[in-house]
Motif scaffolding. Sequence first.
Motif, PDB file in Angstrom:
ATOM      1  N   SER A 141      12.678   6.913   4.032  1.00  0.00           N
ATOM      2  CA  SER A 141      11.622   5.588   3.949  1.00  0.00           C
ATOM      3  C   SER A 141      12.875   4.255   3.025  1.00  0.00           C
ATOM      4  O   SER A 141      12.373   4.974   1.730  1.00  0.00           O
ATOM      5  CB  SER A 141       9.956   4.935   3.479  1.00  0.00           C
ATOM      6  N   HIS A 142      12.824   3.871   3.844  1.00  0.00           N
ATOM      7  CA  HIS A 142      13.724   2.562   3.302  1.00  0.00           C
ATOM      8  C   HIS A 142      12.381   1.561   2.796  1.00  0.00           C
ATOM      9  O   HIS A 142      12.353   1.230   3.449  1.00  0.00           O
ATOM     10  CB  HIS A 142      15.213   1.728   4.187  1.00  0.00           C
ATOM     11  N   SER A 143      14.035   0.139   2.282  1.00  0.00           N
ATOM     12  CA  SER A 143      13.296  -0.840   1.203  1.00  0.00           C
ATOM     13  C   SER A 143      13.904  -1.496   1.905  1.00  0.00           C
ATOM     14  O   SER A 143      15.125  -1.426   1.286  1.00  0.00           O
ATOM     15  CB  SER A 143      12.173  -0.632   0.413  1.00  0.00           C
ATOM     16  N   LEU A 156      10.943 -12.097   2.445  1.00  0.00           N
ATOM     17  CA  LEU A 156       9.216 -10.996   2.676  1.00  0.00           C
ATOM     18  C   LEU A 156      10.603  -9.402   1.940  1.00  0.00           C
ATOM     19  O   LEU A 156      11.039  -9.852   1.822  1.00  0.00           O
ATOM     20  CB  LEU A 156       9.140 -11.085   4.157  1.00  0.00           C
ATOM     21  N   PHE A 157       9.189  -8.246   2.063  1.00  0.00           N
ATOM     22  CA  PHE A 157      10.001  -7.034   1.979  1.00  0.00           C
ATOM     23  C   PHE A 157       9.072  -5.851   2.980  1.00  0.00           C
ATOM     24  O   PHE A 157       8.285  -6.482   3.313  1.00  0.00           O
ATOM     25  CB  PHE A 157       8.742  -6.934   0.406  1.00  0.00           C
ATOM     26  N   CYS A 158      10.128  -4.984   3.351  1.00  0.00           N
ATOM     27  CA  CYS A 158       9.455  -4.549   4.636  1.00  0.00           C
ATOM     28  C   CYS A 158       9.816  -3.170   4.278  1.00  0.00           C
ATOM     29  O   CYS A 158      11.217  -3.084   3.302  1.00  0.00           O
ATOM     30  CB  CYS A 158       9.522  -4.934   5.972  1.00  0.00           C
ATOM     31  N   CYS A 159       9.588  -2.077   4.527  1.00  0.00           N
ATOM     32  CA  CYS A 159       9.617  -0.665   4.168  1.00  0.00           C
ATOM     33  C   CYS A 159       9.500   0.124   5.361  1.00  0.00           C
ATOM     34  O   CYS A 159       8.276   0.005   7.092  1.00  0.00           O
ATOM     35  CB  CYS A 159       8.393  -0.050   3.362  1.00  0.00           C
ATOM     36  N   ALA A 160      10.374   0.707   6.126  1.00  0.00           N
ATOM     37  CA  ALA A 160       9.645   1.831   7.140  1.00  0.00           C
ATOM     38  C   ALA A 160      10.440   3.605   6.884  1.00  0.00           C
ATOM     39  O   ALA A 160      11.583   3.209   6.140  1.00  0.00           O
ATOM     40  CB  ALA A 160      10.035   1.575   8.301  1.00  0.00           C
ATOM     41  N   ASP A 161       9.881   4.529   7.766  1.00  0.00           N
ATOM     42  CA  ASP A 161      10.778   5.713   6.978  1.00  0.00           C
ATOM     43  C   ASP A 161      11.765   5.437   8.565  1.00  0.00           C
ATOM     44  O   ASP A 161      11.746   5.480   9.630  1.00  0.00           O
ATOM     45  CB  ASP A 161       9.720   6.561   8.223  1.00  0.00           C
ATOM     46  N   GLN A 162      12.776   6.098   7.937  1.00  0.00           N
ATOM     47  CA  GLN A 162      14.309   6.026   8.087  1.00  0.00           C
ATOM     48  C   GLN A 162      14.965   6.946   8.881  1.00  0.00           C
ATOM     49  O   GLN A 162      16.262   6.736   9.984  1.00  0.00           O
ATOM     50  CB  GLN A 162      15.417   5.323   7.314  1.00  0.00           C
ATOM     51  N   VAL A 163      14.089   7.862   8.841  1.00  0.00           N
ATOM     52  CA  VAL A 163      14.143   9.427   9.336  1.00  0.00           C
ATOM     53  C   VAL A 163      13.698   8.970  11.027  1.00  0.00           C
ATOM     54  O   VAL A 163      13.782   9.490  12.089  1.00  0.00           O
ATOM     55  CB  VAL A 163      13.870  10.575   8.825  1.00  0.00           C
ATOM     56  N   ARG A 164      12.495   8.707  11.468  1.00  0.00           N
ATOM     57  CA  ARG A 164      12.088   8.556  12.122  1.00  0.00           C
ATOM     58  C   ARG A 164      12.339   6.815  12.605  1.00  0.00           C
ATOM     59  O   ARG A 164      13.159   6.817  13.800  1.00  0.00           O
ATOM     60  CB  ARG A 164      10.660   8.446  11.650  1.00  0.00           C
ATOM     61  N   GLN A 173      18.039   2.893  -0.673  1.00  0.00           N
ATOM     62  CA  GLN A 173      17.216   3.330   0.591  1.00  0.00           C
ATOM     63  C   GLN A 173      17.467   4.652   0.010  1.00  0.00           C
ATOM     64  O   GLN A 173      18.207   5.363  -0.853  1.00  0.00           O
ATOM     65  CB  GLN A 173      19.239   3.212   1.500  1.00  0.00           C
ATOM     66  N   ALA A 174      16.346   5.175   0.951  1.00  0.00           N
ATOM     67  CA  ALA A 174      16.382   6.908   0.074  1.00  0.00           C
ATOM     68  C   ALA A 174      17.738   8.132   0.719  1.00  0.00           C
ATOM     69  O   ALA A 174      18.408   7.913   1.793  1.00  0.00           O
ATOM     70  CB  ALA A 174      15.223   7.587   0.973  1.00  0.00           C
ATOM     71  N   VAL A 175      17.246   8.224  -0.106  1.00  0.00           N
ATOM     72  CA  VAL A 175      18.393   9.867  -0.095  1.00  0.00           C
ATOM     73  C   VAL A 175      18.249  10.592   1.360  1.00  0.00           C
ATOM     74  O   VAL A 175      19.228  11.738   1.343  1.00  0.00           O
ATOM     75  CB  VAL A 175      18.477  11.429  -0.935  1.00  0.00           C
ATOM     76  N   SER A 176      17.670  10.706   2.571  1.00  0.00           N
ATOM     77  CA  SER A 176      17.203  11.237   3.301  1.00  0.00           C
ATOM     78  C   SER A 176      18.518  10.702   4.169  1.00  0.00           C
ATOM     79  O   SER A 176      18.585  11.194   5.292  1.00  0.00           O
ATOM     80  CB  SER A 176      15.866  11.657   4.282  1.00  0.00           C
ATOM     81  N   LEU A 211       6.088   5.192  -0.369  1.00  0.00           N
ATOM     82  CA  LEU A 211       5.174   6.470  -0.131  1.00  0.00           C
ATOM     83  C   LEU A 211       4.297   6.155   0.973  1.00  0.00           C
ATOM     84  O   LEU A 211       3.925   7.354   1.945  1.00  0.00           O
ATOM     85  CB  LEU A 211       4.447   6.855  -1.351  1.00  0.00           C
ATOM     86  N   LEU A 212       3.588   5.449   1.335  1.00  0.00           N
ATOM     87  CA  LEU A 212       3.125   4.684   1.896  1.00  0.00           C
ATOM     88  C   LEU A 212       3.246   5.033   3.334  1.00  0.00           C
ATOM     89  O   LEU A 212       2.600   5.162   4.825  1.00  0.00           O
ATOM     90  CB  LEU A 212       1.723   3.069   2.328  1.00  0.00           C
ATOM     91  N   THR A 213       4.316   4.509   3.500  1.00  0.00           N
ATOM     92  CA  THR A 213       5.856   4.163   5.128  1.00  0.00           C
ATOM     93  C   THR A 213       6.100   4.965   5.207  1.00  0.00           C
ATOM     94  O   THR A 213       6.693   5.517   6.662  1.00  0.00           O
ATOM     95  CB  THR A 213       6.542   2.653   5.295  1.00  0.00           C
ATOM     96  N   SER A 214       6.393   6.779   5.002  1.00  0.00           N
ATOM     97  CA  SER A 214       6.523   7.747   4.974  1.00  0.00           C
ATOM     98  C   SER A 214       6.142   8.538   6.332  1.00  0.00           C
ATOM     99  O   SER A 214       4.895   8.527   6.527  1.00  0.00           O
ATOM    100  CB  SER A 214       7.027   8.916   3.815  1.00  0.00           C
ATOM    101  N   ASP A 215       6.901   9.470   6.933  1.00  0.00           N
ATOM    102  CA  ASP A 215       5.733   9.691   8.336  1.00  0.00           C
ATOM    103  C   ASP A 215       5.062   9.027   9.025  1.00  0.00           C
ATOM    104  O   ASP A 215       4.412   9.687   9.386  1.00  0.00           O
ATOM    105  CB  ASP A 215       5.117  11.428   7.933  1.00  0.00           C
ATOM    106  N   GLN A 216       5.648   7.942   9.492  1.00  0.00           N
ATOM    107  CA  GLN A 216       4.813   7.323  10.456  1.00  0.00           C
ATOM    108  C   GLN A 216       6.090   6.251  10.981  1.00  0.00           C
ATOM    109  O   GLN A 216       6.664   5.955  10.435  1.00  0.00           O
ATOM    110  CB  GLN A 216       3.749   6.680  10.139  1.00  0.00           C
ATOM    111  N   ASP A 217       5.664   5.286  11.955  1.00  0.00           N
ATOM    112  CA  ASP A 217       7.003   5.073  13.066  1.00  0.00           C
ATOM    113  C   ASP A 217       7.076   3.506  13.508  1.00  0.00           C
ATOM    114  O   ASP A 217       7.461   2.541  14.220  1.00  0.00           O
ATOM    115  CB  ASP A 217       6.387   5.296  14.584  1.00  0.00           C
TER     116      ASP A 217
END
Length: 339
Positions: free
Chosen positions: A242-244, A315-323, A156-159, A285-291
């Motif tokens: 972005s959390h993974s 599986l493995f997943c990532c997404a921008d957790q602020v978005r 989990q990202a620091v944001s 890095l790829l999944t930051s700032d998108q939904d």
Amino acid sequence: MKNLKIGILGATGAVGQQMITVLEERNFPVEELRLFASARSAGTKISAFGKEWTVEETDAGRFRGLDLMLGAAENNIAEKYLPLAAEMGVQVVDNSSAFRLDPEIPLVIPEVNPEDVKLSKGLIANPNCATIIALTAVMPLHKAAHIKRMIVSTYQAVSGAGKEGIDELENEVKELAEGKPVQEPRIFQYQIAYNLIPQIGGFNELGYSSEEMKMQNEGRKMLHDEKLLVNCTCVRVPIIRSHSESITLEFDKEITPEEAKELLKNAPGVKLYDEPDEKIYPMPLLTSDQDLVYVGRVRRDLSAPAEIYNKSLTLFCCADQVRKGAATNAVQIAELLFR
Ligand code: A2P
């Protein structure tokens, strides 16, 4: 959809700021924005929807007349103000964890349990960020084969700890680059730069952190399945956004990795990103700032006993957790309510 008077509680924080951007991006019909924060920020100007809005010190007396209030503040502030807003007839969507497990309050991910918004009595809770990302990713598979058990490890990202979390990582990196000693951490338990910390929240008597229990408790509530088995380990990593998550699933019915990929390809809110031989897999890095929630590395669980091997996937997943993990999910809930 009529133009709405919208309040944001915690408008100057990481999630509050992102809510303003997401409302603009999605052309949310805004007549008036009311931005609430602490007295420290009162008077600050924020531009959105072609106008400049002034941040106000939070005072429940000022909520009257709002159609919608988005909550982006800590639990104690949410608890103090948001029930008052709901009592005044303001529809509230709150991102704190204060109301999530209240049986009277729906907890909603639009791709998972959109029908639960109908149960709202004025307040809807936005789930935990890691839980939103995990459930959005696995919902298409759950619909097809019914998940019995989930084993999740998060990165989990620091944001996720707000603006101050980002500042702490950036300051530590700077101090280290300058050869200075790292200051005593204020937000995280230890230095987070060039480190990772297997603790997010306090621990219970079984040794699970509060963040880890959210995956089980919020997951059960949204999937309407009290028997869902979840084992979660949450880890803070030195990533800005972005959390993974690594997720291993056991299903009631058989499902192949190929079937799973086909389902994920066509699922709302998800992007299948899975060509490992071509180095195509989700990364923060790829999944930051998108939904979208990116999903890849879909494969069998090699450790599954023979009798459930055909009912297992990893599986493995990532997404921008602020978005998607916070602001976008809250605005999507508002769209379900008002559109
Ligand atoms: P402020 O910026 O004035 O401190 P984050 O989690 O990113 O740190 O954001 C927290 C949000 O909650 C900020 O908008 C912050 O405003 C707001 N906040 C903090 N304390 C209060 C308070 N006592 N009353 C209202 N809002 C508050």
